[in-house]
Design a protein around this motif. Structure first.
Motif, PDB file in Angstrom:
ATOM      1  N   UNK A 165      20.243   5.393  -7.422  1.00 52.93           N
ATOM      2  CA  UNK A 165      19.711   6.759  -7.538  1.00 52.93           C
ATOM      3  C   UNK A 165      18.431   6.760  -8.386  1.00 52.93           C
ATOM      4  N   UNK A 166      18.437   5.977  -9.459  1.00 53.21           N
ATOM      5  CA  UNK A 166      17.262   5.920 -10.329  1.00 53.21           C
ATOM      6  C   UNK A 166      16.063   5.291  -9.623  1.00 53.21           C
ATOM      7  N   UNK A 167      16.322   4.529  -8.571  1.00 52.92           N
ATOM      8  CA  UNK A 167      15.223   3.903  -7.836  1.00 52.92           C
ATOM      9  C   UNK A 167      14.287   4.935  -7.223  1.00 52.92           C
ATOM     10  N   UNK A 168      14.801   6.137  -6.961  1.00 55.05           N
ATOM     11  CA  UNK A 168      13.949   7.193  -6.406  1.00 55.05           C
ATOM     12  C   UNK A 168      12.864   7.597  -7.395  1.00 55.05           C
ATOM     13  N   UNK A 169      13.119   7.403  -8.686  1.00 54.34           N
ATOM     14  CA  UNK A 169      12.144   7.740  -9.717  1.00 54.34           C
ATOM     15  C   UNK A 169      11.291   6.527 -10.089  1.00 54.34           C
ATOM     16  N   UNK A 170      11.955   5.395 -10.321  1.00 60.07           N
ATOM     17  CA  UNK A 170      11.211   4.212 -10.783  1.00 60.07           C
ATOM     18  C   UNK A 170      10.283   3.648  -9.709  1.00 60.07           C
ATOM     19  N   UNK A 171      10.530   4.006  -8.461  1.00 60.86           N
ATOM     20  CA  UNK A 171       9.663   3.501  -7.386  1.00 60.86           C
ATOM     21  C   UNK A 171       8.358   4.290  -7.270  1.00 60.86           C
ATOM     22  N   UNK A 172       8.291   5.460  -7.899  1.00 66.47           N
ATOM     23  CA  UNK A 172       7.123   6.329  -7.726  1.00 66.47           C
ATOM     24  C   UNK A 172       5.803   5.674  -8.166  1.00 66.47           C
ATOM     25  N   UNK A 173       5.762   4.965  -9.323  1.00 66.93           N
ATOM     26  CA  UNK A 173       4.464   4.366  -9.711  1.00 66.93           C
ATOM     27  C   UNK A 173       3.907   3.406  -8.654  1.00 66.93           C
ATOM     28  N   UNK A 174       4.772   2.566  -8.085  1.00 69.30           N
ATOM     29  CA  UNK A 174       4.292   1.630  -7.060  1.00 69.30           C
ATOM     30  C   UNK A 174       3.881   2.375  -5.804  1.00 69.30           C
ATOM     31  N   UNK A 175       4.636   3.420  -5.430  1.00 66.60           N
ATOM     32  CA  UNK A 175       4.261   4.197  -4.243  1.00 66.60           C
ATOM     33  C   UNK A 175       2.910   4.879  -4.441  1.00 66.60           C
ATOM     34  N   UNK A 176       2.681   5.422  -5.645  1.00 66.31           N
ATOM     35  CA  UNK A 176       1.390   6.050  -5.929  1.00 66.31           C
ATOM     36  C   UNK A 176       0.279   5.015  -5.929  1.00 66.31           C
ATOM     37  N   UNK A 177       0.585   3.817  -6.462  1.00 72.17           N
ATOM     38  CA  UNK A 177      -0.408   2.739  -6.455  1.00 72.17           C
ATOM     39  C   UNK A 177      -0.748   2.343  -5.018  1.00 72.17           C
ATOM     40  N   UNK A 178       0.264   2.339  -4.158  1.00 71.81           N
ATOM     41  CA  UNK A 178       0.019   2.015  -2.753  1.00 71.81           C
ATOM     42  C   UNK A 178      -0.829   3.098  -2.084  1.00 71.81           C
ATOM     43  N   UNK A 179      -0.517   4.356  -2.372  1.00 67.88           N
ATOM     44  CA  UNK A 179      -1.285   5.459  -1.781  1.00 67.88           C
ATOM     45  C   UNK A 179      -2.740   5.449  -2.259  1.00 67.88           C
ATOM     46  N   UNK A 180      -2.963   4.915  -3.475  1.00 64.51           N
ATOM     47  CA  UNK A 180      -4.324   4.885  -4.018  1.00 64.51           C
ATOM     48  C   UNK A 180      -5.264   4.051  -3.154  1.00 64.51           C
ATOM     49  N   UNK A 181      -4.700   3.149  -2.372  1.00 64.55           N
ATOM     50  CA  UNK A 181      -5.541   2.314  -1.519  1.00 64.55           C
ATOM     51  C   UNK A 181      -5.794   2.887  -0.150  1.00 64.55           C
ATOM     52  N   UNK A 182      -5.342   4.115   0.090  1.00 64.66           N
ATOM     53  CA  UNK A 182      -5.520   4.719   1.415  1.00 64.66           C
ATOM     54  C   UNK A 182      -6.985   5.066   1.662  1.00 64.66           C
ATOM     55  N   UNK A 183      -7.348   5.139   2.917  1.00 59.21           N
ATOM     56  CA  UNK A 183      -8.741   5.434   3.274  1.00 59.21           C
ATOM     57  C   UNK A 183      -9.144   6.832   2.838  1.00 59.21           C
ATOM     58  N   UNK A 184      -8.180   7.760   2.792  1.00 58.93           N
ATOM     59  CA  UNK A 184      -8.505   9.128   2.379  1.00 58.93           C
ATOM     60  C   UNK A 184      -9.034   9.149   0.956  1.00 58.93           C
ATOM     61  N   UNK A 185      -8.320   8.478   0.036  1.00 54.59           N
ATOM     62  CA  UNK A 185      -8.750   8.483  -1.360  1.00 54.59           C
ATOM     63  C   UNK A 185     -10.045   7.698  -1.521  1.00 54.59           C
ATOM     64  N   UNK A 186     -10.158   6.585  -0.808  1.00 59.30           N
ATOM     65  CA  UNK A 186     -11.358   5.762  -0.930  1.00 59.30           C
ATOM     66  C   UNK A 186     -12.585   6.490  -0.392  1.00 59.30           C
ATOM     67  N   UNK A 187     -12.327   7.480   0.480  1.00 63.64           N
ATOM     68  CA  UNK A 187     -13.447   8.220   1.047  1.00 63.64           C
ATOM     69  C   UNK A 187     -13.958   9.332   0.162  1.00 63.64           C
ATOM     70  N   UNK A 188     -13.191   9.717  -0.870  1.00 60.79           N
ATOM     71  CA  UNK A 188     -13.601  10.854  -1.703  1.00 60.79           C
ATOM     72  C   UNK A 188     -13.932  10.458  -3.136  1.00 60.79           C
ATOM     73  N   UNK A 189     -13.527   9.259  -3.565  1.00 61.50           N
ATOM     74  CA  UNK A 189     -13.798   8.859  -4.948  1.00 61.50           C
ATOM     75  C   UNK A 189     -15.232   8.362  -5.068  1.00 61.50           C
ATOM     76  N   UNK A 190     -15.817   8.415  -6.281  1.00 60.72           N
ATOM     77  CA  UNK A 190     -17.176   7.878  -6.481  1.00 60.72           C
ATOM     78  C   UNK A 190     -17.227   6.393  -6.154  1.00 60.72           C
ATOM     79  N   UNK A 191     -18.407   5.927  -5.828  1.00 63.92           N
ATOM     80  CA  UNK A 191     -18.566   4.527  -5.447  1.00 63.92           C
ATOM     81  C   UNK A 191     -18.147   3.582  -6.569  1.00 63.92           C
ATOM     82  N   UNK A 192     -18.365   3.996  -7.819  1.00 64.82           N
ATOM     83  CA  UNK A 192     -17.989   3.146  -8.956  1.00 64.82           C
ATOM     84  C   UNK A 192     -16.474   2.947  -9.029  1.00 64.82           C
ATOM     85  N   UNK A 193     -15.693   3.983  -8.653  1.00 61.93           N
ATOM     86  CA  UNK A 193     -14.230   3.880  -8.672  1.00 61.93           C
ATOM     87  C   UNK A 193     -13.716   3.072  -7.490  1.00 61.93           C
TER      88      UNK A 193
END
Length: 257
Positions: A161-189
């Motif tokens: 049950x706790x895995x639903x919470x502890x998995x969130x940081x890795x899931x967010x880290x994975x989402x950070x690499x999506x094309x949507x985020x890469x398309x809106x962040x500054x070039x330096x980021x």
């Protein structure tokens, strides 16, 4: 029959008996990419490289985050909580075999789904991959990487049950690499995001299928794709090595008190 084969067969049996888990593992990575491809094919512009890239990105996210990462996190945590891992260590199996056994079904399904999705893309008119080797390296390397991340996350996860919470940081880290985020962040980021696990995998996937990291730019020839693939390949290798080192030194074999 080797110890690893025996453990892997047991994990396959458990997976087949859990229909909810089986559906999530097989249907979810296929459903959304196919919907995107079909809609893109019927649109005015047809099945462009941008549409194929979007479908492969969704496929990679569902495949690596849910089929590999979350399933293995739940498996390792549940087995430890039920003292299965502790009992296995009293037998002939080595520590590496005990930890690799639950991962083998995910790796096999990953390989099968890569072939199935690749065949679907080709059948719907998405063309052939420019460099299939990079495509396979990206997705299979990503599977190993997220399996190692599941081991690390399991060390501080008390129960399933706790895995639903502890998995969130890795899931967010994975989402950070999506094309949507890469398309809106500054070039330096963007240079920082390139170092995240999923961004490196998606760069290899795009290079492997389209011959370019940006599907809106001109594709490279087969031989020319290896040079831009070096950086994302090294990022994936670094994540795998670092995660395995941390997991081997910090993994807990007994339930957390």
């Amino acid at each position: 029959m080797s110890t690893l084969t025996t453990l892997s067969r047991s994990e396959f049996t458990l997976l087949l008996r859990n229909r909810v888990l089986l559906v999530n593992a097989l249907v979810m990575p296929l459903l959304f990419p196919v919907v995107i491809l079909v809609i893109g094919r019927r649109s005015e512009g047809g099945l462009t490289d941008v549409v194929v890239s979007s479908a492969l990105e969704i496929f990679a996210l569902f495949l690596l985050v849910f089929l590999v990462y979350y399933n293995l996190l739940s498996a390792y945590t549940t087995r430890r909580d039920e003292l299965v891992l502790k009992r296995l260590r009293t037998g002939e199996a080595t520590d590496n075999q005990i930890l690799l056994g639950p991962a083998v079904p995910s790796f096999v399904l990953t390989a099968i789904l890569i072939v199935v999705v690749g065949a679907i893309v080709v059948a719907l008119g998405g063309g052939l991959p420019v460099n299939p080797l990079l495509l396979v390296v990206g997705l299979l390397g990503g599977a190993v990487m997220f399996a190692a991340l599941a081991l690390i996350t399991s060390t501080f996860t008390r129960n399933a049950e706790a895995a639903q919470i502890t998995s969130l940081p890795i899931m967010l880290l994975a989402m950070a690499g999506s094309s949507f985020l890469r398309g809106v962040v500054p070039e330096s980021a963007d240079s920082i995001i390139e170092l995240t696990p999923m961004a490196a995998v998606l760069d290899l996937v795009n290079l492997g299928w389209m011959g370019t990291i940006d599907p809106e730019s001109s594709p490279l020839a087969f031989a020319d794709t290896f040079s831009p693939a070096l950086k994302p390949a090294l990022v994936v290798a670094a994540w795998i090595l670092g995660s395995i080192v941390i997991a081997k030194t910090h993994f807990r074999w007994e339930p957390r008190g």
